[in-house]
Motif scaffolding. Structure first.
Motif, short mmCIF file in Angstrom:
data_model
loop_
_atom_site.label_atom_id
_atom_site.label_comp_id
_atom_site.label_asym_id
_atom_site.label_seq_id
_atom_site.Cartn_x
_atom_site.Cartn_y
_atom_site.Cartn_z
N ARG A 169 -18.26 -0.64 32.69
CA ARG A 169 -19.18 0.48 32.67
C ARG A 169 -20.57 0.06 32.19
O ARG A 169 -21.59 0.42 32.78
N GLU A 178 -22.25 -2.24 34.83
CA GLU A 178 -22.74 -1.49 35.98
C GLU A 178 -23.99 -0.70 35.62
O GLU A 178 -24.93 -0.62 36.40
N ARG A 184 -15.86 0.01 44.36
CA ARG A 184 -17.00 0.73 43.80
C ARG A 184 -18.27 0.47 44.60
O ARG A 184 -19.16 1.31 44.67
N TRP A 215 -15.60 9.01 48.49
CA TRP A 215 -16.14 7.95 47.64
C TRP A 215 -17.08 8.54 46.59
O TRP A 215 -17.02 8.20 45.41
N HIS A 218 -17.42 8.10 42.61
CA HIS A 218 -18.47 7.18 42.16
C HIS A 218 -19.88 7.76 42.09
O HIS A 218 -20.78 7.13 41.57
N ASP A 219 -20.10 8.90 42.70
CA ASP A 219 -21.45 9.45 42.70
C ASP A 219 -21.42 10.97 42.85
O ASP A 219 -22.01 11.53 43.78
N ALA A 237 -22.05 2.98 49.45
CA ALA A 237 -23.03 3.11 48.37
C ALA A 237 -24.45 3.15 48.92
O ALA A 237 -25.37 3.61 48.25
#
Length: 568
Positions: free
Chosen positions: A313, A316, A336, A417, A421-422, A448
């Motif tokens: 974490r 990233e 990710r 996703w 992740h977002d 991403a």
RNA sequence: GGCCCCAUCGUCUAGCCAGGUCUAGGACGCCAGGUUCUCAUCCUGGAAACCGGGGUUCGAAUCCCCGUGGGGUCACCA
């Protein structure tokens, strides 16, 4: 043959994330079992009490399931709960449990028999003594092999007595000094001279089996017929074969696969990510952690200690703050980063294996799915040479896969996703998500990328940042200048109804024709006014996404900016 | 260092096992054009490799040997 079903296994050690190389091993084991109509089983080798963790085991199982690699036997996993769910694993033949830490009784039973027969012996010497001897041998430039003379080994009764008294000890194989010959399915015949295998440890002082012992006993017990593993295990093979002979086990078929390296030609390792980030921090001259990433203390400690690794974490967050792309090494990293599981399977299968088939246009067949592997995978076509992991090619594959999807399919996948992740993107874009997905899809290499490509739609109207170069090129230059067209363009756009890509596009084209300027000039001025840059999806889609009100506001704000007076 | 493995474009590879059809094919990347409102696509073309040396053979990328280079492994980790 119906009477000799193929049984393969993947046996990860739960000490971290699933490495991309491990994923390939698992994939090949899976594919081979499927191809041969056999069974694929999963076994967790958690014999290192200090380094193993349940969380890691769980993560590895989930990564495998995510890749679509399901095991017929092994730990139970409820996978894909959000999409209907399926249970993977189980123990139909009753050969479990599949965690080695739960199989101590099996190992101890085998050890007892070996001790009785004298094919193994208890060794009570301390590891410190051993280390000293090893060190001496290394310094004298000799290969250290632990192989005491017969006379140095305690009588069986004496061993028994001291074991029962609870003395700390290891159990070692009394290794027969015979040569070993293995016909590897990938490498061909490999010979090891007599005396290469020393009296290696079978059981550690904590009572847990060593890797070598656990593997051999379990593979036999579980009926494993084919061992597919990385070439780094090649030198373990003679040990395993010797053990098998001592125990009267059958020798499985071996296939040692070439290794996967990173693009620098080094072994892919988790440390790479920290190294990359550390170097970037140093070149950027950062002395404090970017806000919201971590506290100063951990930052300083991490920066000064090359061996230290940040939590995923933190790492990233740091990379995000520095706009840094970290090299992916574990399946989790790729996940990710927005790569598709089927693409990863396809790509890693190609690292070391090749179907050797052609497409109709004469090019090599290299795009295929798991089902293809299940039907065509074979040991004979596994290569012998180590390969480098080429991220560019992976990206290209992923881009192609996204390009081949329908807008709906892409939206569904991207939404899934983002949910993990977002989530912020989903909240911000709301009902316009399908529109954004359609606009962004042809320009995404990974899931991403959508955020970058469609970033203009995710910011507030008065938060548009104008790129000076783009402004100069598309708004200030030319006659008439883009800037001078903007006001009238705004008026024309205000009348567009309905506000959708086709109608917007038509209006812009009509405007250009009437104004007697190229569509390119009009489009680019509008693009810069609305997105701040000269790059975005098609103009109709771009404007549709921002919304009529938003577009008019952005165009208006752009026109007002004094900064565009030419000094930019 | 001992032991073991490997060697075709920058990268992944086909071809090698059953030598000739290889002026060595494909993919990614790269370069140059073209299509296009930008970008991304898409289309066309291009540069780019058999590690070196000996054999065997009429003939070797393909078989053999040596050299060189790369890699793996030498735990009471897996």
């Amino acid at each position: 043959m119906a009477d000799s079903p193929v049984i393969t296994r993947f046996a990860p050690s739960p000490t971290g994330h699933l490495h991309i190389g491990g994923a390939r091993t698992a994939l090949f084991c899976w594919a081979f079992a499927r191809r041969m109509g056999g069974r694929f089983l999963l076994r967790v080798e958690d014999t290192d009490q200090a380094r193993s963790s349940e969380a890691s085991a769980r993560g590895i199982l989930e990564d495998l399931a995510w890749l679509g690699i399901d095991w017929d036997e092994g730990p139970l996993l409820e996978a894909g709960r959000s999409e209907g769910g399926r249970a993977i694993g189980g123990d139909p033949r009753g050969v479990g449990p599949f965690f080695q830490s739960q199989r101590r009784a099996v190992y101890d039973g085998v050890i007892d028999g070996m001790l009785e027969r004298g094919s193994a012996y208890a060794d009570f010497s301390s590891s410190a003594e051993l280390d000293a001897r090893r060190k001496r041998a290394t310094e004298a430039n000799e290969t250290f092999r632990y192989r005491p003379d017969d006379g140095e080994i305690l009588p069986v009764a004496e061993q028994r007595r001291r074991i029962d008294a609870g003395e700390s000890h290891v159990v070692r194989l009394r290794s027969p000094q015979d040569p070993v010959r293995v016909v590897d399915e990938v490498l061909g015949e490999v010979k090891f001279g007599a005396g290469e295998v020393d009296d290696f440890v079978l059981r550690k002082p904590d009572g847990f089996p060593t890797y070598h012992f656990g593997v051999v006993v379990d593979d036999e017990t579980m009926g494993v017929t084919h061992v597919l593993r990385g070439q780094e295990h090649l030198m373990n093979t003679p040990r395993h074969v010797v053990l098998q002979r001592v125990l009267g086990y059958r020798m499985p078929v071996y296939a040692h696969m070439p290794l996967i390296f990173n693009d620098k030609g080094a072994k892919m390792s988790k440390r790479e990510r920290d190294q990359t980030a550390r170097e970037a921090v140093k070149t950027a001259g950062l002395t404090a952690p970017p806000p919201g990433t971590m506290d100063e203390h951990s930052f300083g400690a991490w920066l000064s200690d090359k061996k230290r690794q940040l939590e995923t974490r933190q790492l990233e967050a740091l990379a995000g703050a520095m706009h840094l792309r970290l090299p992916e090494v574990s399946v989790d990293d790729f996940r990710r980063a927005g790569y598709l599981p089927e693409v990863i399977c396809n790509f890693i299968a190609l690292l070391g294996w090749n179907p050797g088939m052609k497409n109709e246009d004469g090019t090599d067949l290299e795009k295929f799915d798991r089902d293809f592997l299940a039907r065509h995978f074979d040991l004979a076509r596994i290569g012998k040479t180590n390969s480098r992991f080429d991220r560019r090619k992976l990206e290209s594959f992923n881009h192609d896969a996204i390009g081949a999807m329908s807008d709906d399919e892409f939206a569904r996948r991207w939404r899934g996703w983002c949910a993990v992740h977002d989530p912020g993107l989903l909240a911000k874009i709301g009902a316009r998500f399908p529109l954004l997905a359609a606009a962004v899809r042809p320009r995404c290499a990974t899931l991403a990328d959508g955020r970058d490509v469609g970033g203009f739609a995710l910011i507030d109207d008065d938060a548009v940042v104008y790129d000076p170069g783009a402004v100069k090129k598309h708004l200030l230059k030319g006659e008439p200048s883009g800037l001078s067209l903007l006001a009238r363009l705004g008026e024309a756009l205000a009348r567009v109804e309905p506000w959708e890509p086709g109608a917007i596009q038509a209006t812009v084209e009509r405007f250009a024709a009437e104004a007697g300027v190229g569509i390119g000039q009009v489009a680019q001025s509008l693009r810069v006014a609305v997105t701040g840059t000269g790059v975005s999806p098609g103009l109709g889609e771009t404007l549709a996404l921002v919304g009529k009100a938003g577009v008019l506001r952005r165009v208006g704000r752009c026109g007002e900016r004094a900064a565009f007076s030419g000094r930019a």
